[in-house]
Design an enzyme around this catalytic site. Structure first.
Site, PDB file in Angstrom:
ATOM      1  N   GLY A 278       0.830  -1.196   0.000  1.00 14.20           N
ATOM      2  CA  GLY A 278       0.000   0.000   0.000  1.00 14.20           C
ATOM      3  C   GLY A 278       0.861   1.241   0.000  1.00 14.20           C
ATOM      4  O   GLY A 278       0.487   2.294   0.530  1.00 14.20           O
ATOM      5  N   ALA A 279       2.014   1.136  -0.646  1.00 18.13           N
ATOM      6  CA  ALA A 279       3.043   2.179  -0.549  1.00 18.13           C
ATOM      7  C   ALA A 279       2.705   3.439  -1.321  1.00 18.13           C
ATOM      8  O   ALA A 279       3.341   4.474  -1.106  1.00 18.13           O
ATOM      9  CB  ALA A 279       4.381   1.627  -1.043  1.00 18.13           C
TER      10      ALA A 279
ATOM     11  N   VAL B 290      -3.079  -7.788  -3.341  1.00 17.57           N
ATOM     12  CA  VAL B 290      -3.022  -8.769  -2.253  1.00 17.57           C
ATOM     13  C   VAL B 290      -4.222  -9.700  -2.225  1.00 17.57           C
ATOM     14  O   VAL B 290      -4.220 -10.705  -1.502  1.00 17.57           O
ATOM     15  CB  VAL B 290      -2.859  -8.087  -0.871  1.00 17.57           C
TER      16      VAL B 290
ATOM     17  N   TYR C 258     -15.632  -3.855   6.092  1.00 19.50           N
ATOM     18  CA  TYR C 258     -14.369  -3.207   6.434  1.00 19.50           C
ATOM     19  C   TYR C 258     -14.078  -3.355   7.923  1.00 19.50           C
ATOM     20  O   TYR C 258     -12.978  -3.774   8.325  1.00 19.50           O
ATOM     21  CB  TYR C 258     -14.430  -1.725   6.051  1.00 19.50           C
ATOM     22  N   ALA C 259     -15.079  -3.057   8.759  1.00 26.59           N
ATOM     23  CA  ALA C 259     -14.891  -3.129  10.203  1.00 26.59           C
ATOM     24  C   ALA C 259     -14.614  -4.563  10.642  1.00 26.59           C
ATOM     25  O   ALA C 259     -13.753  -4.816  11.506  1.00 26.59           O
ATOM     26  CB  ALA C 259     -16.119  -2.582  10.922  1.00 26.59           C
TER      27      ALA C 259
ATOM     28  N   LYS D 269     -11.023  -5.424   9.696  1.00 28.71           N
ATOM     29  CA  LYS D 269     -10.022  -4.758  10.518  1.00 28.71           C
ATOM     30  C   LYS D 269      -9.994  -5.309  11.943  1.00 28.71           C
ATOM     31  O   LYS D 269      -8.942  -5.318  12.591  1.00 28.71           O
ATOM     32  CB  LYS D 269     -10.262  -3.251  10.515  1.00 28.71           C
TER      33      LYS D 269
ATOM     34  N   ILE E 105      -7.698   9.708   8.719  1.00 29.64           N
ATOM     35  CA  ILE E 105      -6.473  10.352   8.241  1.00 29.64           C
ATOM     36  C   ILE E 105      -6.774  11.010   6.897  1.00 29.64           C
ATOM     37  O   ILE E 105      -7.453  10.423   6.052  1.00 29.64           O
ATOM     38  CB  ILE E 105      -5.333   9.325   8.081  1.00 29.64           C
TER      39      ILE E 105
END
Length: 262
Positions: free
Chosen positions: A21-22, A66, A163-164, A167, A195
């Site tokens: 994820g760079a 991935v 998503y939750a 994670k 973010i």
């Protein structure tokens, strides 16, 4: 212990770091910070992200989705041929789609998100394991950081179930790997809050999405009264890889301006 005797708060020059994820906002900040302290970086991201983003100059960049097992195997085989070992691994990969309630969620949408955000973490960890163990055999003290999210422990908004759920799984994968890979490889997690990166619109290399996030209102709920910036995450990521974090293991560190206090 005097200040001059403290262990380094960043990895040493020459350290071999792989970042997945760079090309995202946090990934770019991490790669820049790593290069600034002399770390050697191999950057992995999807071909779509590579095509749509400005290249990371002077950084070896490999295409890797991935969610595809063959992509992951190919990328780490190339890294093995180039380096023979890796000292650090940071997996930032994650995305979410449009906000859809579970009752209305298409199976394909669920599977796509979970396969990328959770199954992809497993595929990468498994492929990286021999290269991390090779680093340990050299006495380098390798370290891994898997990036989760505040949503892995709290779900304040509807429409983020896959998503939750993924994670939350990443947090337990950190614990599982920490148990299995000790004492040769340290494993920790980092869970960012909101973010200010392209992730808020779907993620680098992915279609734009509608988040429904009222940024001004959300900032008022954060004790530090702002969204996080990529450098706010890059710095603790480097710390978790560093000698100064040598007794941190199996933990997930929350970095969110106080919006969730674990």
């Amino acid at each position: 212990m005097s200040p001059t005797q403290f262990p380094a708060f960043v990895p040493p020059p020459g350290y071999h770091l792989v970042v997945l994820g760079a090309l995202g906002g946090i990934g770019r900040a991490l790669v820049r910070a790593a290069e600034a302290v002399g770390i050697r970086v191999t950057a992995l991201d999807t071909q779509s992200a590579i095509d749509k983003s400005h290249p990371l100059e002077s950084v070896n960049t490999l295409a890797c989705d991935v969610s595809k097992e063959t992509d992951v195997q190919r990328a780490f085989a190339q890294i093995g041929l180039s380096w023979g070992h890796i000292d650090g691994l940071v997996n930032l990969v994650g995305y979410t789609g449009e906000r859809i309630a579970v009752a209305d969620m298409p199976t394909q949408e669920w599977d796509d998100i979970v396969n990328t955000d959770l199954r992809g973490m497993f595929l990468v960890a498994r492929a990286a394991a021999p290269l991390l163990q090779a680093s340990a055999a050299l006495g380098h003290g390798p370290a891994v950081v898997l990036v989760s999210s505040t949503f892995g422990v709290a779900v304040p908004l509807s429409g983020y179930a896959p998503y939750a759920t993924s994670k939350a799984g990443v947090i337990n994968l950190v614990r599982a790997l920490a148990t299995e890979w000790a004492p040769s490889v340290r494993v920790n997690g980092l869970a960012p809050g909101a973010i200010e990166t392209p992730f808020l619109q779907g993620g680098t290399g992915r279609p734009h999405k509608t988040t429904g996030l009222d940024v001004a209102r959300f900032k008022e709920t954060v004790p530090l009264k702002r969204l996080g910036q990529p450098d706010d995450i890059a710095a603790p990521l480097l710390f978790l890889l560093s000698p100064a974090a040598s007794y941190l293991h199996g933990q997930t560190i929350h970095v969110n301006g106080g919006s969730h206090m674990a």
